[in-house]
Design a protein around this motif. Structure first.
Motif, short mmCIF file in Angstrom:
data_model
loop_
_atom_site.label_atom_id
_atom_site.label_comp_id
_atom_site.label_asym_id
_atom_site.label_seq_id
_atom_site.Cartn_x
_atom_site.Cartn_y
_atom_site.Cartn_z
N MET A 1 0.77 -1.16 -0.06
CA MET A 1 0.04 -0.12 -0.01
C MET A 1 0.95 1.26 -0.03
SD MET A 1 -3.16 1.15 -0.10
CE MET A 1 -4.23 -0.20 -0.49
N GLY A 2 0.61 2.25 -0.53
CA GLY A 2 1.43 3.44 -0.79
C GLY A 2 1.52 4.15 0.23
N ASP A 49 8.86 -9.35 -2.90
CA ASP A 49 7.55 -9.96 -3.01
C ASP A 49 6.70 -9.00 -2.01
OD1 ASP A 49 9.13 -11.58 -0.82
OD2 ASP A 49 6.84 -11.83 -0.51
N GLU A 50 5.25 -9.10 -2.14
CA GLU A 50 4.38 -8.69 -1.21
C GLU A 50 3.45 -9.94 -0.72
OE1 GLU A 50 3.00 -4.41 -2.15
OE2 GLU A 50 4.22 -5.04 -3.78
N VAL A 51 3.22 -10.12 0.28
CA VAL A 51 2.25 -11.09 0.74
C VAL A 51 1.19 -10.55 1.83
CG1 VAL A 51 1.90 -13.42 1.95
CG2 VAL A 51 3.85 -13.03 0.62
N GLU A 52 -0.05 -10.79 1.32
CA GLU A 52 -1.37 -10.19 2.24
C GLU A 52 -1.70 -11.16 3.13
OE1 GLU A 52 -2.29 -6.41 -0.59
OE2 GLU A 52 -3.59 -8.03 -0.64
N TYR A 53 -1.91 -11.01 4.46
CA TYR A 53 -2.30 -12.06 5.23
C TYR A 53 -3.57 -11.47 5.99
CZ TYR A 53 2.60 -13.29 5.24
OH TYR A 53 3.82 -13.75 5.04
N PRO A 97 0.51 -1.64 6.45
CA PRO A 97 -1.00 -1.42 6.81
C PRO A 97 -1.53 -2.20 5.34
CG PRO A 97 -0.19 0.57 6.77
CD PRO A 97 1.17 -0.46 6.50
N GLU A 98 -2.83 -2.52 5.45
CA GLU A 98 -3.33 -2.86 4.12
C GLU A 98 -5.07 -2.32 4.43
OE1 GLU A 98 -4.22 -3.35 1.20
OE2 GLU A 98 -2.21 -3.63 0.59
N TYR A 99 -5.89 -2.41 3.33
CA TYR A 99 -7.08 -1.76 3.52
C TYR A 99 -7.96 -2.21 4.78
CZ TYR A 99 -11.64 -0.53 2.20
OH TYR A 99 -13.12 0.15 2.08
N LEU A 104 -2.65 -7.78 7.21
CA LEU A 104 -1.23 -7.31 7.29
C LEU A 104 -0.53 -7.53 5.90
CD1 LEU A 104 0.34 -9.35 10.35
CD2 LEU A 104 -0.69 -7.08 10.36
N GLU A 105 0.44 -6.72 5.63
CA GLU A 105 1.22 -6.83 4.50
C GLU A 105 2.64 -7.20 4.77
OE1 GLU A 105 0.93 -4.82 0.48
OE2 GLU A 105 2.92 -4.31 1.08
N GLY A 106 3.12 -8.40 4.28
CA GLY A 106 4.35 -8.56 4.74
C GLY A 106 5.50 -8.50 3.61
N LEU A 256 -0.76 -11.66 -4.05
CA LEU A 256 0.71 -12.03 -4.06
C LEU A 256 1.28 -11.24 -5.26
CD1 LEU A 256 2.97 -13.79 -3.36
CD2 LEU A 256 2.65 -15.31 -5.04
N GLN A 257 2.27 -10.25 -4.90
CA GLN A 257 2.64 -9.41 -5.76
C GLN A 257 4.10 -9.51 -5.97
OE1 GLN A 257 1.16 -5.34 -4.60
NE2 GLN A 257 -0.83 -5.84 -5.62
N VAL A 258 4.83 -8.98 -7.18
CA VAL A 258 6.39 -9.05 -6.92
C VAL A 258 6.72 -7.73 -7.90
CG1 VAL A 258 6.06 -10.86 -8.88
CG2 VAL A 258 8.40 -10.30 -7.74
MG MG Z 1 -0.83 -4.86 -0.73
#
Ligand code: MG
Ligand code: ADP
Ligand code: MG
Ligand code: MG
Length: 750
Positions: A1-2, A49-53, A97-99, A104-106, A256-258
């Motif tokens: 998240m920006g 990467d970005e992983v959202e939990y 933080p996420e929406y 959580l974003e790790g 999942l983003q990279v």
């Molecule tokens: Mg995110």
């Protein structure tokens, strides 16, 4: 998240007065970035990467699983220099933080090295540490799970603690505002999207046809709290579909983003272009979203849900008639005394093809017009960074901000790149902080990023940040020109997530090394994206792709780079082969069966230049052409280990890393061939086989609990659950791996 600016976010009616100010200064900021970084060269290939939990409250006594909305303080602890931050950084992880308040974003704190073999297995270890560290401050019953959708999100009582869907930001019939992150940006973003659009957002997903399916979403209730409560009865909800009415159902999903950093702007543009045709393929190979709002739906992925639920376009921009009593122009700042605008919801202004019958502009001079896509969607334009690019591939002609295009062209930005940004800049900023209105355009990029980060497309071209004050002459300061790959759904295990990332990053390395030509018209990718939503698409349907004979690759270069390469390279025993090279001269050995060349006449277009292939063919190759896996294995052999310079691999560490990579690739290969089910298929089957399921699509509380427990078992690598889900080869490998106490005593990275 920006960026999460501190300050006062403006309500839509105030922030819209700054739309043009933000766009104008955003482009100045972009031009300043170009001036500083356009000639930047030789950045190392880095990736992250970005992983959202989702934090799920699992109650084994009462058999419930709910989204936890009161443990978001864990994020503060994880980012507190006096609490867990030093430990997190020591293990090279950070949390964002996420929406969702339950999210959580790790990410890794420092990106990985794309040329280091070790980093392709280290990513999984890094992810395991994220789970371990985030759990330190959580009670045992709150579990961070990597679910793309929470099955009963939006059903009564789905949060812990309970909260009522009566909030003014979402105005949802199903979701309480308490699911939204507490930072003011998020409720403002939510409300401003709705206010600009002029109605609530909406998405309707087809119901899965089953024996007792009633084609009725009976969760829609009549209510008289907000004006928007009437919308499902005015046409926002479609019979036979599951109706969702607010941003939380979309931005509250996990993915999942990279992000990857090629060596310079040209390589970045080319990588972006070549990854574009792969976005629908990777979406469907990672499919993990068959259940929404407690219903099984007749699709497998999240993409159109999130796309629809952050769609801020007005009725006129979407080319649809307004609901009775609603305004065609939504919350746009148009002059309602304009001679053309007669009534309050003047749909007579719109022709049958959706175009406006007369020229109406917003008060700041932007034309009001059709905008075919949501700001969360597939990319519209290639960046054209390569000799193989032809303007004709950009065949869908998206709307362009004419003044931005002119400005960029005047300042020397070439046409395809200028068009890309000019398209992103047809959007309005959604959240403007009053304190950030005035910025130094050579040092700040907030206005640019404001629009850039709210164009949520399948790929993002990320320019560098402005150089800090006093560093104008320094080279390669901060991150370089990067490409973000964004379509994939999150998988249940760290192993799978690492596998998808390794595959995408190594395909990207292959693109840069072998320079294939994969250009197909954007309209064909659009068509792939639509089909990518279908149930089991990866094994049942086909994707448009460049005809393999036109990839500009020499087939012979890939001979022998199949899965058996790993064993030949790792094991002693083939040393007597010619020239001590373990590959060449071997016949093509295929571990995957079933390469069939389907020659259906409808599979070809433009004199056969574009062809429809199954995921299996694209990933595993055909009888006479290498697939993506072979390209990747050649990268491993020639870039990550130097097969020519060593006899065979004598290092046990390298052998272990290669075995791991091999099984990552096998997972992707077997998902493409259908040997291993997608997460979506596995979840769907779990529901269909459950004694709690009444063939009526509904996932009740008990079934939701069992499903979450099963997913938890998988993510905790329970051997029986892993084997049942991922089969003998991949599952067997995962189970055989030493579990390694994911202890915090392990050394930090490097
Ligand atoms: Mg995110
Ligand atoms: P966003 O949310 O805007 O996409 P994030 O900052 O959350 O971006 O994360 C993007 C990822 O990029 C992280 O994994 C981070 O480690 C990684 N990253 C950081 N710097 C670079 C770089 N120079 N090149 C490639 N990846 C990077
Ligand atoms: Mg992020
Ligand atoms: Mg991202």
């Amino acid at each position: 998240m920006g960026l999460l600016s501190q300050g006062t976010p403006l309500d839509w009616t105030e922030s819209r007065l700054l739309n043009e100010h933000v766009r104008k200064n955003g482009i100045e900021q972009l031009l300043s970035i170009f001036a500083q970084h356009q000639s930047r060269k030789q950045d190392p290939f880095l990736w992250g990467d970005e992983v959202e939990y989702m934090l799920v409250d699992v109650d084994d006594e009462h058999h419930t699983a709910k989204l936890s909305i009161d443990h978001d303080h864990v994020l503060d602890t994880l980012n507190d220099p006096l609490k867990l931050l030093p430990l997190a950084l020591h293990h090279n992880v950070t949390f964002h933080p996420e929406y969702g308040r339950y999210m959580l974003e790790g990410t890794p704190a420092k990106p990985y090295d794309g040329q280091s073999l070790a980093d392709y297995s280290y990513v999984e270890e890094n992810m395991r540490m994220r789970r371990v560290i985030s759990e330190l401050e959580l009670p045992k019953h709150i579990v961070p799970l990597t679910l793309t959708t929470f099955p009963r999100m939006g059903c009564p009582g789905f949060t812990s603690p309970n909260a009522l869907p009566i909030g003014p930001a979402l105005q949802s019939l199903f979701l309480p505002d308490e699911i939204i992150n507490r930072h003011v940006r998020f409720p403002t973003l939510t409300a401003n999207i709705r206010k600009r659009r002029g109605s609530k957002v909406a998405i309707n997903l087809p119901m899965y046809p089953d024996k007792n399916t009633k084609l009725l979403d009976d969760s829609i209730v009549k209510r008289d709290l907000f004006k928007s409560d009437r919308e499902p009865f005015l046409g926002a909800s479609i019979p036979g579909h599951v109706y969702m009415d607010s941003m939380g159902f979309g931005m509250g999903l996990s993915c999942l983003q990279v992000t990857m950093q090629p060596c310079d702007i040209d390589e970045s543009r080319y990588l972006y272009d070549m990854l574009a045709p792969l976005t629908p393929l990777m979406l469907s190979l990672s499919a993990a979203a068959p259940i929404f709002k407690g219903y099984l739906v007749n699709q497998d992925v999240r993409w159109n849900v999130i796309s629809g639920l952050v769609d801020d376009r007005t009725f006129v921009e979407r080319g649809v008639e307004p609901f009775e009593g609603y305004h065609l122009f939504g919350g746009l700042d148009v002059d309602h005394h304009h001679p053309c605008i007669v009534g309050d919801c003047d749909s007579s202004l719109v022709g049958k093809d959706g175009t406006l019958a007369c020229n109406v502009c917003t008060r700041d001079g932007q034309p009001v017009r059709r905008i075919p896509k949501s700001r969360y969607d597939l990319i519209d334009l290639y960046l054209g960074g390569s000799k193989d690019f032809l303007p004709a591939y950009n065949d869908i002609e998206p709307p362009i901000n004419a003044s931005v295009l002119k400005k960029l062209l005047e300042n020397g930005i070439d046409e395809p790149l200028a068009r890309h940004f000019a398209h992103l800049f047809v959007r309005d900023p959604l959240v403007v902080f009053s304190e950030r209105e005035h910025q130094d355009n050579s040092l700040d990029n907030d206005h640019f990023e404001n629009l850039q980060l709210t164009n949520w497309q399948t790929l993002r071209f990320k320019p560098p940040a402005p150089k800090p004050e006093g560093m104008a002459d320094a080279t390669n300061v901060g991150p370089g020109w990067r490409v973000e790959f964004r379509p994939m759904e999150i998988q249940l295990t760290d192993f799978e997530n690492a596998a998808y990332l390794a595959f995408v990053v190594l395909v990207s390395r292959a693109i840069i090394m072998f320079k294939p030509n994969w250009y197909i018209p954007i309209s064909k990718i659009e068509s792939n994206m639509k089909t990518a939503h279908k149930v089991d698409l990866a094994i049942k349907d086909k994707f448009w792709f460049k005809l393999m004979d036109h990839w500009d690759l020499n087939v012979d270069d890939f001979q022998g780079y199949d899965f058996s390469w790993f064993d030949r390279y790792c094991n002693d025993g083939n040393d007597e082969m010619k020239g001590c090279v373990y590959l060449k001269g071997l016949g093509r050995e295929r571990e995957c069966t079933g390469q069939i060349q389907l020659n259906n006449i409808n599979d070809s277009d433009c004199g056969g230049q574009f062809h429809r292939y199954t995921a299996h063919q694209l990933v595993n190759g055909t009888l006479d052409f290498p697939g993506l896996i072979l390209l990747v294995i050649r990268v491993v052999a020639t870039d990550l280990v130097n097969e020519e310079s060593t006899h065979h691999c004598s290092s046990q560490t390298v052998q272990r890393e290669l075995q791991q990579l091999k099984h990552y690739l096998m997972l992707i290969s077997q998902r493409a061939s259908g040997e291993i089910p997608t997460t979506a298929r596995w979840l769907r089957d779990y529901v269909l086989r459950s004694d709690q399921y009444n063939q009526d699509l509904k996932v009740n509380d008990e079934l939701n609990y069992r499903l979450v427990k099963r997913a938890q078992k998988v993510s905790e690598m329970d051997p029986e659950a892993i084997k049942e889900f991922l089969g003998d080869t991949v599952g067997g490998f995962m189970n055989a791996k030493p579990k390694g106490e994911a202890g915090l005593q392990m050394n930090g990275h490097k």
